[in-house]
Design an enzyme around this catalytic site. Structure first.
Site, PDB file in Angstrom:
ATOM      1  N   TYR A  72      -1.525   1.847   1.057  1.00 58.65           N
ATOM      2  CA  TYR A  72      -2.765   1.764   0.132  1.00 58.65           C
ATOM      3  C   TYR A  72      -4.029   1.419   1.071  1.00 58.65           C
ATOM      4  O   TYR A  72      -5.138   1.846   0.671  1.00 58.65           O
ATOM      5  CB  TYR A  72      -2.662   0.943  -1.188  1.00 58.65           C
ATOM      6  CG  TYR A  72      -1.757   1.420  -2.086  1.00 58.65           C
ATOM      7  CD1 TYR A  72      -0.877   2.608  -2.182  1.00 58.65           C
ATOM      8  CD2 TYR A  72      -1.374   0.522  -3.112  1.00 58.65           C
ATOM      9  CE1 TYR A  72       0.027   3.035  -3.002  1.00 58.65           C
ATOM     10  CE2 TYR A  72      -0.324   1.110  -3.870  1.00 58.65           C
ATOM     11  CZ  TYR A  72       0.324   2.110  -3.913  1.00 58.65           C
ATOM     12  OH  TYR A  72       1.209   2.600  -4.768  1.00 58.65           O
TER      13      TYR A  72
ATOM     14  N   LYS B 299      12.709  -0.850   3.350  1.00 59.96           N
ATOM     15  CA  LYS B 299      13.262   0.327   3.920  1.00 59.96           C
ATOM     16  C   LYS B 299      13.366   0.342   5.439  1.00 59.96           C
ATOM     17  O   LYS B 299      12.849   1.379   6.215  1.00 59.96           O
ATOM     18  CB  LYS B 299      12.520   1.741   3.701  1.00 59.96           C
ATOM     19  CG  LYS B 299      12.416   2.038   2.002  1.00 59.96           C
ATOM     20  CD  LYS B 299      14.021   2.536   1.647  1.00 59.96           C
ATOM     21  CE  LYS B 299      14.427   3.699   2.018  1.00 59.96           C
ATOM     22  NZ  LYS B 299      15.760   4.348   1.785  1.00 59.96           N
TER      23      LYS B 299
ATOM     24  N   ASP C  91       6.848  -1.559 -11.954  1.00 57.73           N
ATOM     25  CA  ASP C  91       6.771  -0.581 -13.286  1.00 57.73           C
ATOM     26  C   ASP C  91       8.311  -0.508 -13.911  1.00 57.73           C
ATOM     27  O   ASP C  91       8.361  -0.512 -15.055  1.00 57.73           O
ATOM     28  CB  ASP C  91       6.284   0.518 -13.116  1.00 57.73           C
ATOM     29  CG  ASP C  91       4.614   0.634 -13.029  1.00 57.73           C
ATOM     30  OD1 ASP C  91       4.163  -0.514 -12.931  1.00 57.73           O
ATOM     31  OD2 ASP C  91       3.710   1.494 -12.796  1.00 57.73           O
TER      32      ASP C  91
END
Length: 369
Positions: free
Chosen positions: A142, A193, A254
């Site tokens: 981001y 990851k 979420d």
């Protein structure tokens, strides 16, 4: 009695409605002498763009820097879809996180007993759920540069977002997660990851080193982020604290939110580095969005906003006993069989935003004795 400076940034959509319910509790605490809060209000997101042409004004940014804590509602809505990218409503939230150095985002996912059947999962899977996701908030994709869309010589467009992490960024968020785990069930899952991303390799290496050096007493598990998402909907109670990067934390929190029955149930705290006296800049906000489709209709669920206020009491003002009372007031209210529309179960009495806020405040007053 100390005076705490709190900046209220209601924002857009349902933000002002849910903020009003949190403010009722702060006003009551002021009136009864439980605490002393000096509150200011500012604009952020689309509301700030309409007034100032930016997602947050320099004046309100200065107020945020000087506040002991920021209480934030929600930003965004379709009426701002076509504004320039750099002043879109979400840019105000990103600037607050960056300028306040809010690197540690805490997102609890708790399933209240009354809502176990509101989850999309079976009761036995979610009843008693209590997870804390610790998300790195100021690094990663981001904020990494370059971030651009360019037109190539061929005329084709190419978009680039850069995933970028430094060792110190991973170390400090790992330490927050391990410290919090020690006060809970002493178990951390680190999600990355590393199988396909170099940032994941660094993340894994740093978390292992910090654990071996200073937190060997904490149970540590390493898990790939996609597997973590799967496990959250398979058997979420295996988790206690999950620490992960900015992008994966956004997604996983979420997912965890829906385990509780509604995105409207999930609060969050965003903390900065501790100063010499141990104080941190902080911002507290519900994880849900601005829900423009129900704005102004009294349908919004204020529980995540009120629970975020509870987190503010706990982490910024050392009022853990009152934070516990806020959480208990929410649980007691739900146990009475009332709900907003988003979490309503068969037989529940559906109430408005303001009615839910009033009932939680009434329960809090009863707990105060």
């Amino acid at each position: 009695m100390a005076t705490y400076k709190v900046l209220l940034l209601p924002g857009d959509g349902i933000g002002p409605e849910i903020m009003a319910e949190a403010k009722k509790i702060l006003d009551w605490m002021n009136e009864t002498g439980i605490a002393r809060f000096e509150m200011e209000e500012g604009l952020v997101g689309g509301a700030a763009y309409d007034a100032h042409g930016v997602a947050i004004s320099e004046e309100d940014m200065d107020k945020a820097l000087k506040a002991d804590a920021v209480l934030f509602g929600a930003v965004g809505g379709p009426q701002w879809d076509d504004v320039p990218y750099e002043v879109r409503p979400e840019a105000g939230l990103l600037r607050l996180r960056k300028d306040l150095e809010l690197f540690a985002n805490l997102r609890p996912a708790i399933c209240y007993p009354a809502l176990a059947d509101a989850s999309s999962l079976k009761r036995e899977v979610v009843e008693g759920l209590d997870i804390l996701i610790v998300r790195e908030l100021t690094g990663g994709v981001y904020f990494g540069e370059p971030k651009e869309i360019v037109t190539l010589e061929s005329g084709e467009k190419r978009a680039v977002d850069t995933q970028l992490y430094h060792e110190h960024e991973v170390e400090r968020i790992a330490r927050v997660a391990f410290d919090l785990a020690r006060a809970r069930n002493n178990r951390v899952h680190s999600a990355d990851k590393k199988n396909v991303m170099k940032t994941g390799v660094l993340w894994d290496d740093v978390v292992r080193r910090v654990h071996e050096t200073d937190y060997a007493d904490v149970e540590l598990h390493h898990i790939l982020a996609d597997n973590c998402a799967m496990q959250l909907v398979r058997w979420p109670k295996q988790f206690d604290v999950i620490v992960t990067d900015n992008l994966f934390g956004d997604i996983l929190s979420d997912v965890a939110a829906m385990l509780t029955g509604s995105l409207g149930m999930l609060p969050s705290a965003s903390l900065g580095p501790a100063d010499a006296e141990g104080r941190r800049r902080a911002m507290y906000e519900p994880v849900h969005g601005s829900a423009p489709d129900i704005a102004g209709q009294g349908k919004a669920n204020p529980i995540a906003m009120i629970a975020s206020l509870g987190m503010m009491l706990r982490y910024s003002f050392g009022m853990g006993d009152w934070a516990d009372k806020v959480d208990q007031a929410i649980a007691n209210t739900l146990a009475r069989g009332v709900a907003t529309a988003d979490i309503a179960w068969d037989g529940a009495r559906v109430v408005s935003t303001a009615e839910m806020g009033d009932m939680i405040l009434a329960e809090l007053k009863a707990l105060a004795g």
